[in-house]
Design an enzyme around this catalytic site. Sequence first.
Site, PDB file in Angstrom:
ATOM      1  N   PHE A 283       2.232  -9.005 -12.274  1.00  0.00           N
ATOM      2  CA  PHE A 283       2.235  -8.158 -11.085  1.00  0.00           C
ATOM      3  C   PHE A 283       3.474  -8.384 -10.238  1.00  0.00           C
ATOM      4  O   PHE A 283       4.055  -9.465 -10.233  1.00  0.00           O
ATOM      5  CB  PHE A 283       1.007  -8.460 -10.212  1.00  0.00           C
ATOM      6  CG  PHE A 283      -0.288  -8.054 -10.840  1.00  0.00           C
ATOM      7  CD1 PHE A 283      -0.737  -6.748 -10.757  1.00  0.00           C
ATOM      8  CD2 PHE A 283      -1.059  -8.976 -11.522  1.00  0.00           C
ATOM      9  CE1 PHE A 283      -1.932  -6.368 -11.341  1.00  0.00           C
ATOM     10  CE2 PHE A 283      -2.256  -8.612 -12.108  1.00  0.00           C
ATOM     11  CZ  PHE A 283      -2.692  -7.303 -12.018  1.00  0.00           C
ATOM     12  N   HIS A 284       3.841  -7.370  -9.463  1.00  0.00           N
ATOM     13  CA  HIS A 284       4.803  -7.514  -8.382  1.00  0.00           C
ATOM     14  C   HIS A 284       4.181  -8.476  -7.370  1.00  0.00           C
ATOM     15  O   HIS A 284       2.963  -8.662  -7.355  1.00  0.00           O
ATOM     16  CB  HIS A 284       5.036  -6.129  -7.746  1.00  0.00           C
ATOM     17  CG  HIS A 284       6.164  -6.090  -6.781  1.00  0.00           C
ATOM     18  ND1 HIS A 284       6.027  -6.474  -5.470  1.00  0.00           N
ATOM     19  CD2 HIS A 284       7.453  -5.701  -6.929  1.00  0.00           C
ATOM     20  CE1 HIS A 284       7.182  -6.322  -4.844  1.00  0.00           C
ATOM     21  NE2 HIS A 284       8.069  -5.856  -5.706  1.00  0.00           N
ATOM     22  N   TYR A 285       4.974  -9.070  -6.518  1.00  0.00           N
ATOM     23  CA  TYR A 285       4.410 -10.018  -5.549  1.00  0.00           C
ATOM     24  C   TYR A 285       3.611  -9.338  -4.436  1.00  0.00           C
ATOM     25  O   TYR A 285       2.840  -9.989  -3.740  1.00  0.00           O
ATOM     26  CB  TYR A 285       5.503 -10.913  -4.949  1.00  0.00           C
ATOM     27  CG  TYR A 285       6.497 -10.192  -4.072  1.00  0.00           C
ATOM     28  CD1 TYR A 285       6.244  -9.990  -2.715  1.00  0.00           C
ATOM     29  CD2 TYR A 285       7.693  -9.723  -4.602  1.00  0.00           C
ATOM     30  CE1 TYR A 285       7.156  -9.331  -1.912  1.00  0.00           C
ATOM     31  CE2 TYR A 285       8.612  -9.060  -3.802  1.00  0.00           C
ATOM     32  CZ  TYR A 285       8.338  -8.867  -2.464  1.00  0.00           C
ATOM     33  OH  TYR A 285       9.242  -8.215  -1.671  1.00  0.00           O
ATOM     34  N   ARG A 286       3.751  -8.033  -4.270  1.00  0.00           N
ATOM     35  CA  ARG A 286       3.020  -7.337  -3.208  1.00  0.00           C
ATOM     36  C   ARG A 286       1.587  -7.038  -3.620  1.00  0.00           C
ATOM     37  O   ARG A 286       1.254  -7.036  -4.800  1.00  0.00           O
ATOM     38  CB  ARG A 286       3.734  -6.037  -2.843  1.00  0.00           C
ATOM     39  CG  ARG A 286       5.052  -6.298  -2.166  1.00  0.00           C
ATOM     40  CD  ARG A 286       5.618  -5.053  -1.551  1.00  0.00           C
ATOM     41  NE  ARG A 286       6.794  -5.408  -0.768  1.00  0.00           N
ATOM     42  CZ  ARG A 286       7.919  -4.734  -0.793  1.00  0.00           C
ATOM     43  NH1 ARG A 286       8.039  -3.658  -1.542  1.00  0.00           N
ATOM     44  NH2 ARG A 286       8.930  -5.118  -0.060  1.00  0.00           N
ATOM     45  N   HIS A 287       0.766  -6.749  -2.616  1.00  0.00           N
ATOM     46  CA  HIS A 287      -0.642  -6.382  -2.823  1.00  0.00           C
ATOM     47  C   HIS A 287      -0.880  -4.987  -2.269  1.00  0.00           C
ATOM     48  O   HIS A 287      -0.342  -4.642  -1.223  1.00  0.00           O
ATOM     49  CB  HIS A 287      -1.581  -7.317  -2.062  1.00  0.00           C
ATOM     50  CG  HIS A 287      -1.511  -8.735  -2.467  1.00  0.00           C
ATOM     51  ND1 HIS A 287      -2.035  -9.740  -1.703  1.00  0.00           N
ATOM     52  CD2 HIS A 287      -0.992  -9.356  -3.546  1.00  0.00           C
ATOM     53  CE1 HIS A 287      -1.844 -10.896  -2.288  1.00  0.00           C
ATOM     54  NE2 HIS A 287      -1.204 -10.687  -3.407  1.00  0.00           N
TER      55      HIS A 287
END
Length: 182
Positions: free
Chosen positions: A127-131
Amino acid sequence: MAQDKENLIWIDLEMTGLDPEQERIIEIATIVTDKNLNILAEGPVLAVHQPNQLLDKMSDWCIKTHTANGLVERVKASKLTERAAELQTIDFLKLWVPKGASPICGNSVAQDKRFLFKYMPDLADYFHYRHLDVSTLKELARRWKPEISDGFQKANTHLALDDIRESIKELAYYREHFIKLD
């Protein structure tokens, strides 16, 4: 089916409890949507085997809920390890989204990510580090526009795939009634 960096990865885990230092993953599911929340594909829905001694130590809520929805029996019958479930999930995601492109999407995904870091680190790293956390909008709507906060009701089956489908529908509800893009 083609990879698209704009696609979103939705995930839900069911666990034996909330503390990743003491508890384990018992179910994982994923769905990929396009950026407009249209479902493109449902990933594997995997019950992860855990030993009876761990299942027996679950809280009363977990025992009642996961027994009633059939998950405990699926976990006991499963031969899948966390690693095997992680690899199957990654293989599915590779078909739809490049590594590092999508934020982790769902409800209360920070909790899921804690378990992924501990037990499925390669998947956590996908995943990308964002949520993209639907529960943030739920909390904001409850405070800023309470008249819409009861407009979306969940079935609360506490089965991973059902929970993801509900999260996608819930975000669509907030997009229409709270964010109002038009």
